[in-house]
Design an enzyme around this catalytic site. Sequence first.
Site, PDB file in Angstrom:
ATOM      1  N   THR A   1       0.979  -1.178  -0.120  1.00  0.00           N
ATOM      2  CA  THR A   1      -0.105  -0.015  -0.045  1.00  0.00           C
ATOM      3  C   THR A   1       0.833   1.053  -0.075  1.00  0.00           C
ATOM      4  OG1 THR A   1      -1.799   1.206   1.227  1.00  0.00           O
ATOM      5  CG2 THR A   1      -0.103  -0.071   2.571  1.00  0.00           C
TER       6      THR A   1
ATOM      7  N   ARG B   1     -13.680  -8.287   0.879  1.00  0.00           N
ATOM      8  CA  ARG B   1     -12.750  -7.998   1.996  1.00  0.00           C
ATOM      9  C   ARG B   1     -12.070  -6.753   2.072  1.00  0.00           C
ATOM     10  NH1 ARG B   1      -6.967  -6.405   2.382  1.00  0.00           N
ATOM     11  NH2 ARG B   1      -5.931  -7.345   3.603  1.00  0.00           N
TER      12      ARG B   1
ATOM     13  N   GLY C   1       1.751  -3.952   4.508  1.00  0.00           N
ATOM     14  CA  GLY C   1       1.542  -5.446   4.512  1.00  0.00           C
ATOM     15  C   GLY C   1       0.205  -6.094   4.745  1.00  0.00           C
TER      16      GLY C   1
HETATM   17  N1  GLY Z   1      -2.269  -3.469   3.830  1.00  0.00           N
HETATM   18  C1  GLY Z   1      -3.272  -3.456   2.682  1.00  0.00           C
HETATM   19  C2  GLY Z   1      -4.193  -4.433   2.970  1.00  0.00           C
HETATM   20  O1  GLY Z   1      -3.879  -5.541   3.528  1.00  0.00           O
HETATM   21  O2  GLY Z   1      -5.314  -4.389   2.290  1.00  0.00           O
END
Ligand code: GLY
Length: 334
Positions: free
Chosen positions: A198, A226, A250
């Site tokens: 991200t 999700r 992450g």
């Molecule tokens: N860190 C981004 C995600 O797991 O969606």
Amino acid sequence: MGKANRRDFLKRLAATGAALGLAPWSIESMLQASASTSASASPGLGASGKATMLSTWNHGIEANAAGFLALQQGGTAMDMVEAGARIVESDATGLSVGIGGLPDRDGHVTLDACCMDHTGNAGSVCFVQGLPHPLSLARKVMEDTPHVMLAGAGAEQYGQELGMTRRDLLTETSRRAWEEWRKTSNYEPVINIENHDTIGILALDDSGRLSGGCTTSGLAYKMHGRVGDSPILGAGLFVDPQVGGATATGLGEAVMKTVGSFLVVELMRNGETPQQACEEAVHRIMEGMPTDDLQVGYLALSHDGNFGGHAIHEGFNFARTTRQGGSMIDASHG
Ligand code: GLY
């Protein structure tokens, strides 16, 4: 930065400037800031001041350049964050943020983002489809509504009311990657250290205002619906203007279970340095679950400009830019 990349970067900077409604600006100094990918700072940002920007991964260097551009035009820390997010969200070659982000297992690109400003105000959107700039939408939720978080169709409806343009976020490259994945995936998302990241951004302006933001397309080939850590305040991002800010990258599930960014800021409030706080938050994950196949990294910036970064595994890097220039830093790990 190679010639072609430099040209693309210039184009994206120009688009960001236009989107921000900025007057024409000097991009040479920004390029000097973005050109350095070594640990040494490059000159070029001129005036003195405490402004500092930290952003996750290699795309952080151009995010920071766009952020300093916004600062140069009179922007605040929150403007720096939004400008940085927009340039990375616009980059169709990036597979984890905005346009070109890898889709879920059904082929839909769904975006999550949140932000917090120097007053402790917060905004968030999740499960947004068809709008390339979820961080800008989260900022609007923060600044112009009585709410903190909008989800899915409601967030999209609000974005359209604001005049945000819908577009297909799936690119030829991301569609092909998804189709390739479907051949061998057995239609289940693969969770490993490669297929998620991200951009998390922390910015301090010259007046000492601290803000942060986080924007992502989330885990590649996730289940439809999700949502990860990135739009969850306290998980993907937390800013306490009196203490500091933290952001995560992450595997979101690991970050959410430990409310990681809030933890980092609380540890800083209790006297830990940003580096110590990031290390302890990573260790909290490592003590609580098997981590061979998952990566999490934290970045932290204190209200006085000290910073730290730490990850479970090697490979997490971040960009740090000040008025002395920009550099990439490899985070410690383990
Ligand atoms: N860190 C981004 C995600 O797991 O969606």
